[in-house]
Design an enzyme around this catalytic site. Structure first.
Site, mmCIF file in Angstrom:
data_model
loop_
_atom_site.group_PDB
_atom_site.id
_atom_site.type_symbol
_atom_site.label_atom_id
_atom_site.label_comp_id
_atom_site.label_asym_id
_atom_site.label_seq_id
_atom_site.Cartn_x
_atom_site.Cartn_y
_atom_site.Cartn_z
ATOM 1 C CE LYS A 117 32.398 36.578 39.203
ATOM 2 N NZ LYS A 117 33.665 36.891 38.539
HETATM 3 P P1 NAD Z 1 38.216 26.880 38.955
HETATM 4 O O1 NAD Z 1 36.952 26.382 39.508
HETATM 5 O O2 NAD Z 1 38.621 26.516 37.574
HETATM 6 O O3 NAD Z 1 39.423 26.441 39.931
HETATM 7 C C1 NAD Z 1 39.491 26.775 41.282
HETATM 8 C C2 NAD Z 1 40.660 25.998 41.884
HETATM 9 O O4 NAD Z 1 40.882 26.438 43.221
HETATM 10 C C3 NAD Z 1 40.425 24.500 41.971
HETATM 11 O O5 NAD Z 1 41.659 23.817 41.723
HETATM 12 C C4 NAD Z 1 40.016 24.288 43.429
HETATM 13 O O6 NAD Z 1 40.248 22.973 43.903
HETATM 14 C C5 NAD Z 1 40.912 25.311 44.089
HETATM 15 N N1 NAD Z 1 40.498 25.759 45.410
HETATM 16 C C6 NAD Z 1 39.281 26.119 45.853
HETATM 17 N N2 NAD Z 1 39.343 26.494 47.141
HETATM 18 C C7 NAD Z 1 40.645 26.378 47.503
HETATM 19 C C8 NAD Z 1 41.363 26.628 48.693
HETATM 20 N N3 NAD Z 1 40.760 27.079 49.785
HETATM 21 N N4 NAD Z 1 42.696 26.413 48.700
HETATM 22 C C9 NAD Z 1 43.347 25.960 47.591
HETATM 23 N N5 NAD Z 1 42.723 25.702 46.442
HETATM 24 C C10 NAD Z 1 41.394 25.911 46.404
HETATM 25 O O7 NAD Z 1 38.185 28.459 39.133
HETATM 26 P P2 NAD Z 1 38.950 29.572 38.281
HETATM 27 O O8 NAD Z 1 38.118 29.920 37.124
HETATM 28 O O9 NAD Z 1 40.374 29.179 38.102
HETATM 29 O O10 NAD Z 1 38.860 30.806 39.295
HETATM 30 C C11 NAD Z 1 39.738 30.927 40.408
HETATM 31 C C12 NAD Z 1 39.687 32.348 40.936
HETATM 32 O O11 NAD Z 1 40.036 33.258 39.894
HETATM 33 C C13 NAD Z 1 38.302 32.807 41.429
HETATM 34 O O12 NAD Z 1 38.501 33.737 42.471
HETATM 35 C C14 NAD Z 1 37.737 33.529 40.219
HETATM 36 O O13 NAD Z 1 36.743 34.455 40.559
HETATM 37 C C15 NAD Z 1 38.989 34.202 39.704
HETATM 38 N N6 NAD Z 1 38.943 34.598 38.294
HETATM 39 C C16 NAD Z 1 38.632 33.692 37.320
HETATM 40 C C17 NAD Z 1 38.623 34.091 35.981
HETATM 41 C C18 NAD Z 1 38.377 33.123 34.864
HETATM 42 O O14 NAD Z 1 38.506 33.531 33.697
HETATM 43 N N7 NAD Z 1 38.047 31.864 35.104
HETATM 44 C C19 NAD Z 1 38.896 35.429 35.652
HETATM 45 C C20 NAD Z 1 39.221 36.330 36.673
HETATM 46 C C21 NAD Z 1 39.249 35.893 37.981
#
Ligand code: NAD
Length: 427
Positions: A117
């Protein structure tokens, strides 16, 4: 003066709650498995932790230094792989914990990768496009010595996207003197990315939810769903669930939520979020706090925001019967226990959100071969991987009479430990 014993046993480092939670989930399962205990400390520690300073010329002419990390947890099963996060809350412990989760996830869905990561401490929404580009290029060049298509392949995570991956690709390629498509995934399709990668994590969430509901003779159609977090994972999961007849009654971002008993129009919400950068003042429902949203009446809750959003205090009030972890580490171990006691099924992160890394793997394979797939092939292969992983976890949970998280960890830890044991120790 430090004694020999002090040097051998340095004072235990104080780690963050999230780091401790990730270790607790691992330790609890490892202890119950019939594995050689000697591998426990090997699997508990990252193989490599790199901290870098990235000085950037800001638009106002001043220099600002950003701290970045790349943590490589374990590569017994193949090159390291894992996303890069841009967020103000990024810290070393968080990146170490996420790298460890990535090792289990990649092993669970059977990808030939280890886990890694990366992260940069910054507020991506406050950076101009130029500042974000300079930061990405500098961070890429700082971690160059330990990454590459056969060593460690980054991808997007929270706060990063296909544009950031394009700058990563270009910086890496310029430094090695040729275009190296395999050095990063999550690239735009026009730059050697894979069709279907952007929505892949959300699609995987939907696949796993559908498979689980089928075991209960239920279906997505008609299920009332709440999604926390409306970024890459949350918005695509909501859209794909809605497309299959699910009623997404609540969505939220960092600033709060939107509730609509009849179902939020997800396409409209996505368009609004894209232009305004938040759901604030979105008129497709009533404003509601994040806590009210995730503890409200619904059938399925998809936490897709950040880690530790489902704490002990919140878990007690959760009314959903199924929690599908789109985010990494959203449920603390105490909350997990409470949910289990209350009969709530948790489909764990290392299973439910593995769709993103799976299509990243397809993208890596396509890039190495310079041979690109059709969307249907990507979707079908993804569904196959997700369903196979679900079936394995479901069978393990039945056989061991345990919850899905324990079953998923048992499979993943078993596979990684076997790879470590077969390879032995170098030199
Ligand atoms: P992103 O930055 O695109 O979106 C994150 C979203 O969560 C935003 O809408 C933000 O405003 C919201 N957010 C942040 N803190 C918050 C809170 N306390 N309460 C409510 N909403 C909140 O991120 P993403 O890529 O969608 O990733 C989200 C999660 O999924 C992370 O934990 C990431 O590690 C995990 N993840 C992402 C991927 C990927 O392909 N992008 C793959 C596996 C896991």
């Amino acid at each position: 003066m430090a004694t020999q014993t002090d040097l051998l046993h340095p004072v235990a480092e104080q780690h963050s709650n999230f780091w401790q939670n990730a270790h607790l989930y691992f330790d609890r399962v490892f202890q119950t498995m019939n594995l050689e205990q000697a591998w426990r400390p090997v699997l508990s520690s990252p193989k490599r932790v790199l901290t870098v300073s990235c000085p950037i010329r800001m638009d106002d002419g001043k220099i600002q230094v950003f701290t970045g990390y790349r943590v490589q947890h374990n590569n017994a099963r193949g090159p390291f792989k894992g996303g890069i996060r841009y967020d103000a809350s990024v810290n070393r412990d968080e990146v170490m914990a996420l790298a460890m989760l990535q090792t289990w996830k990649n092993a669970l869905v059977g990808l030939p990768y280890g886990g890694a990561k990366g992260g940069v401490v910054c507020e991506p929404k406050k950076l101009s496009l130029g500042e974000k580009e300079r930061l990405t290029r500098r961070y890429t060049s700082e971690i160059m010595p330990i990454v590459g298509p056969n060593e460690d392949i980054p991808a997007p995570d929270a706060g990063t996207d296909a544009q950031v991956m394009s700058w990563y690709l270009d910086t890496y390629s310029m430094m090695v003197g040729h275009q190296e498509l395999g050095c990063v995934t999550g690239k735009p399709v026009s730059l050697g990315g894979s069709v279907g990668r952007e929505e892949a994590t959300g699609r995987g969430v939907m696949n796993i939810l559908r498979k689980f509901l089928a075991t209960q003779n239920k279906q997505i159609e008609g299920s009332r769903v709440v999604v926390q977090g409306f970024g890459n994972v949350g918005s695509h999961a909501a859209r794909l669930i809605e497309q299959r007849g699910g009623v997404v009654i609540g969505i939220s971002d960092k600033n709060g939520g939107i509730f609509n008993e009849k179902g939020v129009d997800i396409e409209e919400a996505i368009a609004y979020y894209k232009t305004s950068g938040s759901l604030e003042d979105f008129e497709g429902g009533d404003s509601i706090s994040n806590e009210e949203l995730i503890t409200g009446e619904c059938d399925v809750l998809v936490p897709a925001a950040m880690e530790s959003t489902i704490t002990e205090a919140i878990a007690t009030h959760i009314k959903a019967r199924v929690v599908v972890e789109g985010a990494n580490g959203p449920t603390t171990p105490k909350a997990d226990e409470i949910l289990r006691e209350n009969g709530v099924t948790v489909l764990p992160d290392i299973l439910a959100n593995a769709g993103g890394v799976t299509v990243s793997y397809f993208e890596w394979v396509q890039g190495l071969q310079n041979f690109f797939w059709e969307k249907k092939q990507v979707e079908d292969e993804l569904q196959k991987v997700m369903e196979r992983a679900f079936d394995a976890v479901n069978a393990k949970a039945d056989e061991a009479d345990c919850d899905y998280r324990t079953a998923a960890y048992t499979i993943a830890i078993g596979r990684v430990t076997e790879a470590c044991r077969l390879k032995g120790l170098f030199p």
